[in-house]
Write a protein that holds these residues in place. Structure first.
Motif, PDB file in Angstrom:
ATOM      1  N   ALA A  31       0.809  -1.212   0.000  1.00 46.61           N
ATOM      2  CA  ALA A  31       0.000   0.000   0.000  1.00 46.61           C
ATOM      3  C   ALA A  31       0.844   1.264   0.000  1.00 46.61           C
ATOM      4  O   ALA A  31       0.305   2.368   0.013  1.00 46.61           O
ATOM      5  N   VAL A  32       2.176   1.121  -0.011  1.00 50.45           N
ATOM      6  CA  VAL A  32       3.063   2.283   0.088  1.00 50.45           C
ATOM      7  C   VAL A  32       2.790   3.328  -1.000  1.00 50.45           C
ATOM      8  O   VAL A  32       2.598   4.507  -0.693  1.00 50.45           O
ATOM      9  N   PRO A  33       2.767   2.963  -2.297  1.00 49.75           N
ATOM     10  CA  PRO A  33       2.499   3.996  -3.304  1.00 49.75           C
ATOM     11  C   PRO A  33       1.149   4.686  -3.109  1.00 49.75           C
ATOM     12  O   PRO A  33       1.040   5.907  -3.273  1.00 49.75           O
ATOM     13  N   ASP A  34       0.112   3.920  -2.769  1.00 50.09           N
ATOM     14  CA  ASP A  34      -1.217   4.493  -2.580  1.00 50.09           C
ATOM     15  C   ASP A  34      -1.245   5.424  -1.366  1.00 50.09           C
ATOM     16  O   ASP A  34      -1.828   6.514  -1.415  1.00 50.09           O
ATOM     17  N   MET A  35      -0.614   4.998  -0.266  1.00 49.87           N
ATOM     18  CA  MET A  35      -0.560   5.847   0.925  1.00 49.87           C
ATOM     19  C   MET A  35       0.269   7.099   0.678  1.00 49.87           C
ATOM     20  O   MET A  35      -0.068   8.199   1.152  1.00 49.87           O
ATOM     21  N   ALA A  87      -6.540  -0.849  17.450  1.00 51.39           N
ATOM     22  CA  ALA A  87      -5.540  -0.015  16.787  1.00 51.39           C
ATOM     23  C   ALA A  87      -5.655  -0.116  15.269  1.00 51.39           C
ATOM     24  O   ALA A  87      -5.407   0.859  14.547  1.00 51.39           O
ATOM     25  N   SER A  88      -6.021  -1.299  14.758  1.00 49.67           N
ATOM     26  CA  SER A  88      -6.199  -1.459  13.311  1.00 49.67           C
ATOM     27  C   SER A  88      -7.304  -0.544  12.795  1.00 49.67           C
ATOM     28  O   SER A  88      -7.178   0.061  11.720  1.00 49.67           O
ATOM     29  N   ALA A  89      -8.394  -0.452  13.548  1.00 51.54           N
ATOM     30  CA  ALA A  89      -9.470   0.461  13.158  1.00 51.54           C
ATOM     31  C   ALA A  89      -8.973   1.900  13.145  1.00 51.54           C
ATOM     32  O   ALA A  89      -9.290   2.674  12.225  1.00 51.54           O
ATOM     33  N   ALA A  90      -8.171   2.279  14.143  1.00 55.87           N
ATOM     34  CA  ALA A  90      -7.628   3.639  14.197  1.00 55.87           C
ATOM     35  C   ALA A  90      -6.709   3.913  13.008  1.00 55.87           C
ATOM     36  O   ALA A  90      -6.713   5.022  12.458  1.00 55.87           O
ATOM     37  N   LEU A 156      -6.928  -5.632  -1.716  1.00 53.33           N
ATOM     38  CA  LEU A 156      -7.692  -4.674  -0.914  1.00 53.33           C
ATOM     39  C   LEU A 156      -7.469  -3.241  -1.394  1.00 53.33           C
ATOM     40  O   LEU A 156      -8.414  -2.456  -1.506  1.00 53.33           O
ATOM     41  N   VAL A 157      -6.208  -2.902  -1.676  1.00 52.95           N
ATOM     42  CA  VAL A 157      -5.897  -1.538  -2.105  1.00 52.95           C
ATOM     43  C   VAL A 157      -6.546  -1.238  -3.455  1.00 52.95           C
ATOM     44  O   VAL A 157      -7.122  -0.158  -3.663  1.00 52.95           O
ATOM     45  N   THR A 158      -6.467  -2.183  -4.386  1.00 55.53           N
ATOM     46  CA  THR A 158      -7.012  -1.954  -5.726  1.00 55.53           C
ATOM     47  C   THR A 158      -8.530  -1.784  -5.700  1.00 55.53           C
ATOM     48  O   THR A 158      -9.089  -0.948  -6.426  1.00 55.53           O
ATOM     49  N   ASN A 159      -9.213  -2.548  -4.851  1.00 49.33           N
ATOM     50  CA  ASN A 159     -10.676  -2.528  -4.858  1.00 49.33           C
ATOM     51  C   ASN A 159     -11.296  -1.563  -3.857  1.00 49.33           C
ATOM     52  O   ASN A 159     -12.395  -1.047  -4.098  1.00 49.33           O
ATOM     53  N   GLY A 161      -9.071   0.622  -1.432  1.00 52.10           N
ATOM     54  CA  GLY A 161      -8.186   1.672  -0.936  1.00 52.10           C
ATOM     55  C   GLY A 161      -7.272   1.167   0.167  1.00 52.10           C
ATOM     56  O   GLY A 161      -7.487   0.118   0.767  1.00 52.10           O
ATOM     57  N   TRP A 162      -6.224   1.945   0.458  1.00 55.78           N
ATOM     58  CA  TRP A 162      -5.210   1.516   1.420  1.00 55.78           C
ATOM     59  C   TRP A 162      -5.779   1.306   2.820  1.00 55.78           C
ATOM     60  O   TRP A 162      -5.251   0.510   3.599  1.00 55.78           O
ATOM     61  N   GLU A 163      -6.864   2.023   3.169  1.00 57.11           N
ATOM     62  CA  GLU A 163      -7.419   1.896   4.522  1.00 57.11           C
ATOM     63  C   GLU A 163      -7.821   0.455   4.857  1.00 57.11           C
ATOM     64  O   GLU A 163      -7.764   0.032   6.017  1.00 57.11           O
ATOM     65  N   TRP A 164      -8.183  -0.309   3.833  1.00 54.41           N
ATOM     66  CA  TRP A 164      -8.714  -1.644   4.093  1.00 54.41           C
ATOM     67  C   TRP A 164      -7.647  -2.682   4.412  1.00 54.41           C
ATOM     68  O   TRP A 164      -7.969  -3.784   4.852  1.00 54.41           O
ATOM     69  N   VAL A 165      -6.370  -2.332   4.244  1.00 55.58           N
ATOM     70  CA  VAL A 165      -5.345  -3.256   4.722  1.00 55.58           C
ATOM     71  C   VAL A 165      -5.344  -3.286   6.252  1.00 55.58           C
ATOM     72  O   VAL A 165      -4.801  -4.209   6.871  1.00 55.58           O
ATOM     73  N   PHE A 166      -5.985  -2.267   6.861  1.00 57.72           N
ATOM     74  CA  PHE A 166      -6.136  -2.231   8.320  1.00 57.72           C
ATOM     75  C   PHE A 166      -7.539  -2.653   8.758  1.00 57.72           C
ATOM     76  O   PHE A 166      -7.699  -3.395   9.730  1.00 57.72           O
ATOM     77  N   PHE A 167      -8.552  -2.193   8.040  1.00 57.35           N
ATOM     78  CA  PHE A 167      -9.931  -2.534   8.421  1.00 57.35           C
ATOM     79  C   PHE A 167     -10.187  -4.042   8.376  1.00 57.35           C
ATOM     80  O   PHE A 167     -11.017  -4.557   9.128  1.00 57.35           O
ATOM     81  N   VAL A 168      -9.484  -4.768   7.501  1.00 58.28           N
ATOM     82  CA  VAL A 168      -9.710  -6.205   7.387  1.00 58.28           C
ATOM     83  C   VAL A 168      -9.375  -6.924   8.691  1.00 58.28           C
ATOM     84  O   VAL A 168      -9.884  -8.017   8.964  1.00 58.28           O
ATOM     85  N   ASN A 169      -8.534  -6.330   9.530  1.00 63.41           N
ATOM     86  CA  ASN A 169      -8.169  -6.966  10.798  1.00 63.41           C
ATOM     87  C   ASN A 169      -9.303  -6.989  11.816  1.00 63.41           C
ATOM     88  O   ASN A 169      -9.287  -7.823  12.728  1.00 63.41           O
TER      89      ASN A 169
END
Length: 541
Positions: A31-35, A87-90, A156-159, A161-169
């Protein structure tokens, strides 16, 4: 239900939580480029977003292992899951690099509380003749979680956005907490423990100073950072504090230190701590530049980049359980399996570096990734079996904390060292590429064009997908902007690729040295018991 009646169900619960924790050491990389584009984060800030989690995770693992011995692994496992999930939600709701870094720090606390309890429980509930298979499953989870991060993260990022690499937790964390409450046994060890607070403070401070110096070195030109304080002084202070930590641990060796020195009397345990750190050094050190290369140079989407590295996780997932069973039957305890795995892992990634070019395709790196996946799958089960074979159950938590700490320290130092070397290489390679491509830029802008790339590596470099490394000044004529944009893109692609290829020699050397050091592993001096149950006995909650 008692753990001894169905230890595999307990293992499944442990592995689910462990998978989620380890996934976050690499899922963020994709997710680095997207973030970078979404949060306007520089490469320097991106390194802190990645390393804040791993650093806190690493420095607290030993203390968390001891806390598990004191209060029970079930309690610490559930507490760690709860902290990590919140913390993942945050993290997902963060709208600036600073907010994300703070949330990642809290994530690291939760991950550290959870991780040591997994190996501790496995060591206690499985008899010796089945630990290799159990560690094989655990190792498969470790390998797949670390290697699958880019693939799952890319989807997750493609569909979404980067936020969902954390929300999935969040849903996974809630499910695992519920399973842990009902499935995990409440293990009680036959000894009271205490926590070495002085050692905890010293280890945390020393590791922070060393890592801070590595990450901030290039942006500060390895010079002043706070008034008269320089980067070398910061790193030197960290090394000094760590030396004081080990001296302190030696002085209180009879009073239950964080690091029980008696464990290191076992040559195999000592070697496996080093090898574990070297594997993580190589893994995180290799994947960080690679995922940037796939997206920012080759132009792949996050999902395409994730799929490009998926063969590593898929192959290692298939190989790891077989490696565990072979380790159980091996009279040498998996020594040569580990040597072969490390050699193949280093060889495969060396092939990846050799095949990486500006005009490479999505699947150009596949041969190297397949070889690396086989090697990675062969390493985890023999490594854990060799490391934990002779550890007394009463030290299971401390030993688990140490082996996990070694792995995570290897990861954070590898990520920081490779990031520092990459920034240093970019300072040279980008300028060389800019000078070579400056002829395509209108004459009146050539000096500014070269100067912009010369300064790009000092923290202002942006590596978002579709970016050219630096921001163009406003007010440029359209024709000049088009020419400069094309030249900047070519410069960034050439400069980054050349810098990456030189940088990745470092983790490859570390992996090669680890493979050679495994030749020093000692064979078991006596056969392990096959029928005696593991100690200590569990007591009902």
């Amino acid at each position: 239900m008692k753990a001894r009646q169905n230890p595999w169900l307990v293992l499944a619960t442990l592995c689910l939580g462990f998978f989620m924790i380890l996934l976050d050491t690499t899922i963020v990389n994709i997710a680095v480029p997207d973030m970078s584009a979404s949060l306007d984060a520089s490469l320097d800030q991106i390194l802190w977003i990645i390393n804040a989690y791993v650093l806190v995770y690493a420095v607290l693992l030993i203390s968390a292992g001891r806390l598990g011995d004191i209060f029970g692994p079930k309690q610490l496992f559930i507490m760690g899951l709860a902290v990590f999930t919140l913390a993942s939600a945050a993290c997902g709701f963060a709208n600036s690099p600073s907010q994300l870094i703070v949330a990642r720090i809290v994530q690291g606390v939760g991950g550290a509380l959870l991780t040591p309890q997994t190996l501790s429980v496995i060591t206690v509930i499985f008899p010796p003749e089945k630990r290799g298979a159990a560690f094989g499953v655990w190792g498969a989870v470790a390998g797949v979680a670390t290697a699958a991060g880019p693939t799952l993260g890319g989807y997750l990022v493609t569909n979404w956005g980067w936020e969902w690499v954390f929300f999935v937790n969040v849903p996974v964390g809630v499910l695992t907490i519920a399973l842990a409450v009902f499935v995990m046994p409440n293990l009680k060890l036959n000894r009271r423990h205490r926590l070495d607070w002085g050692g905890t403070v010293l280890a945390t401070a020393g590791l922070f100073l060393v890592t801070y110096g590595l990450i901030e070195g290039e942006p500060h030109h390895w010079g002043d950072v706070w008034g008269p304080v320089t980067i070398p002084m910061v790193i030197g202070a960290g090394v000094l504090v760590l030396a004081i930590f080990f001296w302190h641990q030696y002085l209180i060796r009879d009073k239950e230190p964080l690091v029980p020195f008696s464990l290191f009397a076992d040559r195999n345990f000592s070697l496996m701590n080093w090898v574990s750190g070297a594997i993580a050094f190589g893994m995180l050190g290799l994947f960080l530049p690679l995922v940037i290369f796939l997206q920012s140079v080759l132009g792949l989407s996050a999902l395409q980049a994730g799929l490009a590295v998926a063969p590593v996780s898929l192959v290692s997932m298939v190989i790891a359980p077989f490696a565990g069973r072979i380790t159980d039957r091996d009279r040498l305890g998996g020594k040569w399996l580990l040597v072969a795995g490390l050699t193949l892992w280093a060889t495969g990634m060396g092939i990846v570096v050799w095949l990486a070019h500006v005009d490479s395709g999505q699947w150009s790196l596949l041969p190297g990734l397949l070889v690396a996946g086989v090697g990675l799958g062969l390493t985890f089960a023999p490594l854990q079996t060799i490391a934990m074979r002779d550890v007394p159950p009463r030290y299971a938590g401390a030993a688990s904390g140490l082996i996990n700490t070694s792995r995570q320290l290897g990861g954070v130092i590898g990520s920081a060292a490779v990031g520092a070397l990459l920034q240093a290489q970019l300072a040279t390679k980008l300028r060389v590429a800019a000078e070579a491509n400056a002829q395509a830029v209108p004459p009146e802008f050539r000096d500014r064009f070269v100067a912009g790339f010369s300064d790009a590596s000092t923290g202002s470099l942006h590596v978002g997908a579709g970016q050219s490394g630096v921001s163009l000044p406003p007010g440029l004529p359209d024709q000049a902007r088009q020419a400069i944009t094309a030249a900047a893109e070519q410069t960034f692609h050439e400069g980054f690729t050349n810098a990456m290829k030189v940088t990745l020699i470092l983790p490859l050397v570390v992996l090669a040295v680890a493979a050679v050091s495994c030749l020093l592993v000692m064979r078991p001096t006596r056969p392990e018991p096959t029928k005696q149950p593991a100690e200590p006995a569990t007591t009902p909650a």
